[in-house]
Design an enzyme around this catalytic site. Structure first.
Site, PDB file in Angstrom:
ATOM      1  N   GLY A  14       0.814  -1.209   0.000  1.00 11.47           N
ATOM      2  CA  GLY A  14       0.000   0.000   0.000  1.00 11.47           C
ATOM      3  C   GLY A  14       0.840   1.248   0.000  1.00 11.47           C
ATOM      4  O   GLY A  14       0.484   2.266   0.608  1.00 11.47           O
ATOM      5  N   ALA A  15       1.980   1.185  -0.716  1.00  9.38           N
ATOM      6  CA  ALA A  15       2.951   2.284  -0.667  1.00  9.38           C
ATOM      7  C   ALA A  15       2.712   3.361  -1.710  1.00  9.38           C
ATOM      8  O   ALA A  15       3.490   4.302  -1.815  1.00  9.38           O
ATOM      9  CB  ALA A  15       4.368   1.722  -0.842  1.00  9.38           C
ATOM     10  N   VAL A  65      -2.221  -7.438  -2.760  1.00 12.38           N
ATOM     11  CA  VAL A  65      -2.077  -8.391  -1.660  1.00 12.38           C
ATOM     12  C   VAL A  65      -3.266  -9.345  -1.592  1.00 12.38           C
ATOM     13  O   VAL A  65      -3.207 -10.356  -0.881  1.00 12.38           O
ATOM     14  CB  VAL A  65      -1.890  -7.680  -0.298  1.00 12.38           C
ATOM     15  CG1 VAL A  65      -0.612  -6.862  -0.284  1.00 12.38           C
ATOM     16  CG2 VAL A  65      -3.100  -6.828   0.064  1.00 12.38           C
ATOM     17  N   ASN A  91       0.787  -2.693   5.322  1.00  9.98           N
ATOM     18  CA  ASN A  91       0.011  -1.458   5.427  1.00  9.98           C
ATOM     19  C   ASN A  91      -1.213  -1.442   4.508  1.00  9.98           C
ATOM     20  O   ASN A  91      -2.172  -0.720   4.779  1.00  9.98           O
ATOM     21  CB  ASN A  91       0.911  -0.272   5.090  1.00  9.98           C
ATOM     22  CG  ASN A  91       0.145   1.003   4.898  1.00  9.98           C
ATOM     23  OD1 ASN A  91      -0.345   1.607   5.847  1.00  9.98           O
ATOM     24  ND2 ASN A  91      -0.003   1.428   3.638  1.00  9.98           N
ATOM     25  N   SER A 143      -5.652  -0.792  13.805  1.00  6.97           N
ATOM     26  CA  SER A 143      -6.480   0.387  14.058  1.00  6.97           C
ATOM     27  C   SER A 143      -7.182   0.312  15.411  1.00  6.97           C
ATOM     28  O   SER A 143      -7.454  -0.793  15.907  1.00  6.97           O
ATOM     29  CB  SER A 143      -7.539   0.477  12.948  1.00  6.97           C
ATOM     30  OG  SER A 143      -8.595   1.341  13.297  1.00  6.97           O
ATOM     31  N   TYR A 156     -14.360  -3.577   8.647  1.00 10.17           N
ATOM     32  CA  TYR A 156     -13.023  -3.056   8.894  1.00 10.17           C
ATOM     33  C   TYR A 156     -12.540  -3.447  10.280  1.00 10.17           C
ATOM     34  O   TYR A 156     -11.420  -3.943  10.454  1.00 10.17           O
ATOM     35  CB  TYR A 156     -13.032  -1.536   8.740  1.00 10.17           C
ATOM     36  CG  TYR A 156     -11.692  -0.884   8.970  1.00 10.17           C
ATOM     37  CD1 TYR A 156     -10.663  -1.023   8.048  1.00 10.17           C
ATOM     38  CD2 TYR A 156     -11.448  -0.114  10.111  1.00 10.17           C
ATOM     39  CE1 TYR A 156      -9.429  -0.424   8.253  1.00 10.17           C
ATOM     40  CE2 TYR A 156     -10.218   0.488  10.323  1.00 10.17           C
ATOM     41  CZ  TYR A 156      -9.210   0.330   9.388  1.00 10.17           C
ATOM     42  OH  TYR A 156      -7.991   0.916   9.598  1.00 10.17           O
ATOM     43  N   ALA A 158     -13.550  -5.890  12.239  1.00  6.01           N
ATOM     44  CA  ALA A 158     -13.340  -7.330  12.356  1.00  6.01           C
ATOM     45  C   ALA A 158     -12.021  -7.739  11.712  1.00  6.01           C
ATOM     46  O   ALA A 158     -11.274  -8.563  12.255  1.00  6.01           O
ATOM     47  CB  ALA A 158     -14.503  -8.087  11.711  1.00  6.01           C
ATOM     48  N   LYS A 160      -9.327  -5.926  11.330  1.00 10.84           N
ATOM     49  CA  LYS A 160      -8.193  -5.434  12.112  1.00 10.84           C
ATOM     50  C   LYS A 160      -8.079  -6.151  13.459  1.00 10.84           C
ATOM     51  O   LYS A 160      -6.962  -6.368  13.959  1.00 10.84           O
ATOM     52  CB  LYS A 160      -8.312  -3.929  12.311  1.00 10.84           C
ATOM     53  CG  LYS A 160      -8.156  -3.120  11.021  1.00 10.84           C
ATOM     54  CD  LYS A 160      -6.794  -3.325  10.379  1.00 10.84           C
ATOM     55  CE  LYS A 160      -6.564  -2.387   9.209  1.00 10.84           C
ATOM     56  NZ  LYS A 160      -5.225  -2.548   8.609  1.00 10.84           N
TER      57      LYS A 160
END
Length: 254
Positions: A14-15, A65, A91, A143, A156, A158, A160
């Site tokens: 995610g860069a 990914v 990330n 997060s 989201y 769940a 994380k």
């Protein structure tokens, strides 16, 4: 305290934008050669060009990914590039808002597949390469939503929360191979992706409830990222560490 990343080779997923681009820069400034992975070729090229313009070693890897083939290929390309892989920052993530009863199952699956299974794939394929050299640092970006329920955040949160657990299990499995696995629980950063996903003013409203009364910036996590990636963090593993202005540990302030 040895925070140097000289001779180390890193992968940041995610860069292409947001904090992923910043994290790639932080590792490069610490001395690492950095492979930048993302789905958008132009965005990844821009990240790599910016790093190279500063005199850093950087390498573009276009891939998702969400694809095991892409992740396996990325690790192979990095190994061909530098002969090793020492640091992985997981990330890449998506956070589509939506309540449980209204979110399409396809969105639920996409969120879990990117945020959780994407990290699993990166760990699965990078750990054997790290183990060959007896050194590995896997850093998962999670997060405050992983610890607290919120309307419209089920998928989201769940993903994380499960990533927190994966961090700890991976730490248990990989520690004796010289690999540490930790997570940075990152607070609200007003990235373009976040701002575009929520109603106007959401980030500012959240910030007002925090003890520090502001949203996060990537630099807030720079020191911790460098610590966890370096030899100085060699005795830290299985940790989920908040960098969130108090969001995880303090009741919202009025």
């Amino acid at each position: 305290m040895d925070l140097s990343l000289d001779t180390r080779v890193a992968l940041v997923t995610g860069a292409g934008s947001g904090i992923g681009r910043d994290f790639a820069a932080f590792l490069a400034r610490g001395g690492a050669a950095v492979a930048c992975m993302g789905r958008r070729p132009q965005a990844i090229a821009e990240t790599v060009s910016a790093l190279q313009a500063e005199g850093f070693e950087a390498f573009a890897v276009v891939g998702d990914v969400g694809s095991d083939d892409d992740v396996q290929s990325a690790v192979a390309k990095i190994s061909d590039w530098k002969g090793r892989l020492d640091i992985v920052v997981n990330n890449a993530g998506v956070y589509p808002p939506g309540t449980i009863t209204k979110m399409a199952e396809s969105e639920w699956q996409r969120t879990i597949d990117t945020n959780l299974s994407g990290a699993y794939r990166c760990i699965r394929h990078s750990a054997p390469v790290m183990a060959q050299h007896g050194y590995g640092r896997i850093i998962n970006i999670t997060s405050p939503s992983s610890l607290r329920g919120a309307v419209g955040q089920a998928a989201y949160a769940a993903s994380k929360a499960a990533l927190n657990s994966l961090t700890q299990s991976a730490a248990a499995e990989l520690g004796r191979k010289g690999i540490t696995v930790n997570a940075i629980l990152m607070g609200v950063v007003a990235t373009e992706a976040f701002v575009g996903s929520y109603p106007e003013g959401t980030a500012e409203l959240l910030a007002k409830s925090l003890p520090v009364a502001r949203t996060a910036i990537a630099e807030d996590a720079e020191g911790l990222l460098r610590l966890l990636a370096s030899q100085a963090g060699s005795y830290m593993t299985g940790c989920v560490i908040p960098v969130d202005g108090g969001m995880s540990n303090v009741m919202p302030l009025i």
